[in-house]
Design an enzyme around this catalytic site. Structure first.
Site, PDB file in Angstrom:
ATOM      1  N   GLU A  71      44.092  72.262  58.980  1.00 21.65           N
ATOM      2  CA  GLU A  71      44.990  71.419  58.423  1.00 21.65           C
ATOM      3  C   GLU A  71      45.794  71.057  59.590  1.00 21.65           C
ATOM      4  O   GLU A  71      46.502  71.687  60.314  1.00 21.65           O
ATOM      5  CB  GLU A  71      45.821  72.010  57.022  1.00 21.65           C
ATOM      6  CG  GLU A  71      44.934  72.384  56.205  1.00 21.65           C
ATOM      7  CD  GLU A  71      44.551  71.246  55.097  1.00 21.65           C
ATOM      8  OE1 GLU A  71      44.838  70.180  55.310  1.00 21.65           O
ATOM      9  OE2 GLU A  71      43.669  71.715  54.185  1.00 21.65           O
TER      10      GLU A  71
ATOM     11  N   HIS B 252      38.211  64.336  52.791  1.00 18.96           N
ATOM     12  CA  HIS B 252      39.340  63.495  52.193  1.00 18.96           C
ATOM     13  C   HIS B 252      39.407  62.441  53.231  1.00 18.96           C
ATOM     14  O   HIS B 252      40.021  62.236  53.974  1.00 18.96           O
ATOM     15  CB  HIS B 252      40.446  64.324  52.190  1.00 18.96           C
ATOM     16  CG  HIS B 252      40.248  65.599  51.126  1.00 18.96           C
ATOM     17  ND1 HIS B 252      40.784  66.802  51.269  1.00 18.96           N
ATOM     18  CD2 HIS B 252      39.587  65.507  50.187  1.00 18.96           C
ATOM     19  CE1 HIS B 252      40.392  67.500  50.233  1.00 18.96           C
ATOM     20  NE2 HIS B 252      39.535  66.852  49.428  1.00 18.96           N
TER      21      HIS B 252
HETATM   22 ZN   LIG Z   1      42.019  67.483  52.688  1.00 15.83          ZN
END
Ligand SMILES: [Zn+2]
Length: 374
Positions: free
Chosen positions: A332, A163
């Site tokens: 994350e 991402h």
């Molecule tokens: Zn991500």
């Protein structure tokens, strides 16, 4: 005042400039898909003036919850990225700042450009035992750089920036790779004796350059392509997955950022059908060791676990856990601050991303001997 985002990673549209102090802005969608959240732009001609910048369509972002308790970052020298006064009201994100310089940069998180990445990879490739390869080309024709480090029999994969708007992953990579290439560090000397690392610091350079949040040049969300990647629309996943099948995988970590949650956390291989029991035990051990190594990491807050056999196998870490029956996780990091270890000036920051990258090597060291049952 002028505002511009026509550069590597830039994203903003100017709706209206009113005088020298007020601008109405909009985040544009990814270049080929309906996601939006990442912004990065320059504002000039405002030295010494209190300016108010209103991102009017923030409420239409992919993760509107990401704006609650969020503060934008700014920089006067492109090295120091600090938090600025930001409020989210009536669906708009309002940034207030007075700069002592002619041109200020504002962003969702400290940007990490392709030029910096090229410089960092070049710096690493002259270190002992670092091999640099290209696994193939992106949709736009960029190289997919991979570093191979270590001489051991255990293949360990680490990937980031699937991402592209999650620049935390690149700052994390700097800490991780710097330490992995430190000849004076005996923890990594042992890891390099046991493992061969395959590291793709940026899975999505096209999306990074285009200022996208989640997708590549063809509009593909790479972290939903792992079951059936295509050479036309997700070659980045296709070639990395192929190389994984050649090398095998004993360990995989995929590094991301999360818009809403103010915590660092691991998404473990829960819900993966047929996964060996010992893999979930390894996941717990990795998380406990990371928590012990770095107080910015925690295990209390994260995503809800999927039901038994309910994992989405199009996601990299779940696919790899399933395919290779190995410890495979998503990390994350917050865009906001770390709620358990707040820093009012910087929030979650490049320096803390890098420190977490270094700490992940301690966590890996705690499980490296047991990645495969004897
Ligand atoms: Zn991500």
């Amino acid at each position: 005042m002028w505002i511009n985002s026509c550069f590597d990673g830039g994203n903003i549209e100017v709706v209206e400039l009113t005088g020298d102090r007020t601008a109405t802005l909009a985040i544009r969608e990814d270049t080929a898909a309906p996601f939006r959240q990442w912004f990065y732009f320059r504002a000039g001609g405002t030295k010494g003036l209190p300016v108010t910048l209103t991102i009017a369509n923030a409420g239409e972002a992919s993760y509107a919850k990401g704006w609650e308790d969020y503060r934008a970052v700014a920089s006067h020298d492109r090295r120091d990225w600090f938090r600025v006064d930001t409020r989210y009201e009536d669906g708009a994100l309002v940034i207030d700042h007075t700069a002592p310089v002619d041109v200020v940069e504002f962003a969702y998180f400290a940007p990490y450009g392709l030029d910096r990445q090229a410089g960092f990879l070049a710096e690493l490739q002259v270190r002992d035992g670092v091999r640099r390869t290209s696994l193939g080309l992106t949709c736009d024709g960029r190289e997919i750089d991979c570093l191979e480090i270590g001489e051991g029999t255990r293949p360990c994969w680490v990937i980031g920036r699937q991402h592209p708007g999650e620049t935390q992953a690149s700052w994390w990579m700097e800490g991780f790779l710097e330490r992995l290439c430190d000849p004076g560090d005996s923890v990594v000397a042992e890891l390099r004796r046991q493992a061969t690392f395959h590291i793709v610091p940026n899975m999505n350079p096209d999306g990074s350059f285009r200022g996208n949040l989640r997708t590549n040049a063809a509009g593909a969300n790479l972290n939903r392509e792992w079951q059936e990647p295509s050479m036309e629309t997700s070659p980045e996943v296709y070639v990395v997955r192929d190389r994984m099948i050649e090398t095998g995988v004993d360990f995989m970590l995929d590094v991301h950022g999360d818009e809403a949650l103010p915590y660092n956390f691991i998404v473990g291989p829960y819900g993966v059908p047929g996964l060996a029991d010992h893999v979930l035990a390894l996941n717990e051990r990795f998380c406990e060791a990371l928590k012990a190594a770095n107080p910015d990491f925690q295990t209390e807050h994260g995503y809800p676990r999927p039901s038994a056999d309910g994992a989405n196998l199009t996601i990299a870490s779940k696919y790899v856990a399933h395919r290779f029956d190995c410890l495979s996780m998503t990390l994350e990091q917050p865009f906001k601050d770390s709620a358990i270890t707040p820093d009012p000036q910087y929030g979650w920051s490049p320096a803390r991303c890098a420190a977490l990258g270094r700490s992940c090597l301690d966590a890996l060291a705690s499980v490296i001997n047991d990645l495969r049952p004897a």
